[in-house]
Design a protein around this motif. Structure first.
Motif, PDB file in Angstrom:
ATOM      1  N   THR A  27       0.838  -1.193   0.000  1.00  0.00           N
ATOM      2  CA  THR A  27       0.000   0.000   0.000  1.00  0.00           C
ATOM      3  C   THR A  27       0.877   1.249   0.000  1.00  0.00           C
ATOM      4  N   ARG A  29       0.959   5.567  -0.071  1.00  0.00           N
ATOM      5  CA  ARG A  29       0.263   6.844   0.103  1.00  0.00           C
ATOM      6  C   ARG A  29       0.740   7.779  -0.998  1.00  0.00           C
ATOM      7  N   LYS A  69      -3.448   4.969  -1.834  1.00  0.00           N
ATOM      8  CA  LYS A  69      -4.281   5.765  -0.931  1.00  0.00           C
ATOM      9  C   LYS A  69      -3.951   7.231  -1.130  1.00  0.00           C
ATOM     10  N   ALA A  72      -1.323  11.848   0.785  1.00  0.00           N
ATOM     11  CA  ALA A  72       0.022  11.764   1.345  1.00  0.00           C
ATOM     12  C   ALA A  72       0.506  13.122   1.814  1.00  0.00           C
ATOM     13  N   GLY A 239       1.620   9.608   7.985  1.00  0.00           N
ATOM     14  CA  GLY A 239       1.010  10.066   6.740  1.00  0.00           C
ATOM     15  C   GLY A 239       1.970  10.455   5.646  1.00  0.00           C
ATOM     16  N   ASP A 244       2.953   2.974   2.805  1.00  0.00           N
ATOM     17  CA  ASP A 244       2.011   2.983   3.925  1.00  0.00           C
ATOM     18  C   ASP A 244       2.152   1.689   4.717  1.00  0.00           C
TER      19      ASP A 244
END
Length: 289
Positions: A27, A29, A69, A72, A239, A244
């Motif tokens: 995953t 960001r 995702k 970021a 973040g 991630d």
């Protein structure tokens, strides 16, 4: 007589997945979700499997390999992802991808024969490293005098490789493609070994200057950590852009239980039945079964 249906052979099991634990979905960001989704679909050749507000999942067949995702934060620290490594089932599949990349003008950053594998390197538009590779069979892996796996970084002959490619339009990464390994940027390789070997139980397979390669089940490496651009790096901020989390997939319930215990003993937690733990630099491992 009824027509005889052609039998389609199931995809060959990847060498990386022939182990108690292997790497699953990675995953990331990202800052520009639409741009990165298009890149992993059109340039890399993954299928868009699911998307929703702030999220896209891409993979091969029905298997998710990359999750993106949105949202970021900047800046990213020195530690984090060096590259995610997508493993193709065969050398011809690697040749097909190289032919696609050449035709699409995709810029490669490297091409290496590692003796156990052949690999192509590039980065996505936000600087996340990507390796696309194929393994040689385990029986072909060279061995050191002490019996350990011998690896190297030698020039890969791209002309010979692309000559094996099939003609026609590229149809994307085939069923049977998987996540082969993940390579991390860490602050200290001894600390990485202490975490991934001593706490989580991965085997130390190979040391390079400034890098350690660890694995499950005798594979050449499922997880690597290097300090080539991150020596002394501290913990990543919440973040941050880039990595991630990444999944470690257990082969069966017994392996899942054993790794769960190691994760919790290493200071991890369990949310909704999903054990996870962050390494000393904030790179998060999530256990899947």
């Amino acid at each position: 007589m009824p027509a005889v249906q052609d039998q389609v052979a199931p995809p060959m099991r990847l060498e990386a997945h022939d182990a108690p634990y292997h790497i699953g979905a990675v995953t990331l960001r990202v800052r520009d979700l639409a741009k990165l989704t298009a890149f992993y679909r059109d340039a890399i050749g993954l299928k868009l499997l699911r998307e929703g507000p702030g999220l896209a999942e891409l993979g091969a067949g029905t298997t998710v390999l990359v999750r993106l995702k949105a949202g970021a934060a900047e800046p990213a620290s020195a530690a984090g992802l060096f590259h995610l490594a997508i493993q193709l089932p065969s050398r011809r599949d690697l040749a097909d991808w190289l032919r696609h990349a050449a035709g699409a003008g995709i810029r490669l950053e490297g091409a290496s024969d590692h003796l156990v594998s052949e690999a192509l390197y590039l980065s996505d538009p936000e600087g996340n490293g990507i390796e696309i590779y194929r393994d040689r069979k385990r029986s072909e892996w060279p061995r050191r005098p002490d019996g350990g796996i011998a690896m190297a970084t030698e020039r890969l002959d791209l002309d010979r490789l692309i000559a094996e490619a099939r003609a026609g339009r590229y149809g994307g990464m085939p069923d049977g493609t998987g996540m082969g390994h993940i390579h991390l940027r860490v602050g200290d390789t001894a600390a990485a070994e202490a975490f991934y070997r001593d706490l989580l139980g991965f085997e130390l397979m190979v040391r390079y200057p400034g890098a350690s390669f660890l694995a499950s089940g005798g594979y050449h490496h499922h997880i690597a950590g290097n300090i080539w651009g991150s020596r002394g790096a501290g913990r990543r901020g919440a973040g941050e852009a880039g990595l991630d989390s990444f999944e470690v997939v257990a082969r069966d319930a017994e392996d899942f239980s054993a790794m769960r215990e190691r994760i919790l003993a290493a200071g991890g937690d369990e949310t909704d039945g999903t054990p996870s733990v962050a390494d000393p630099w904030g790179n998060r491992l999530v256990l899947a079964g």
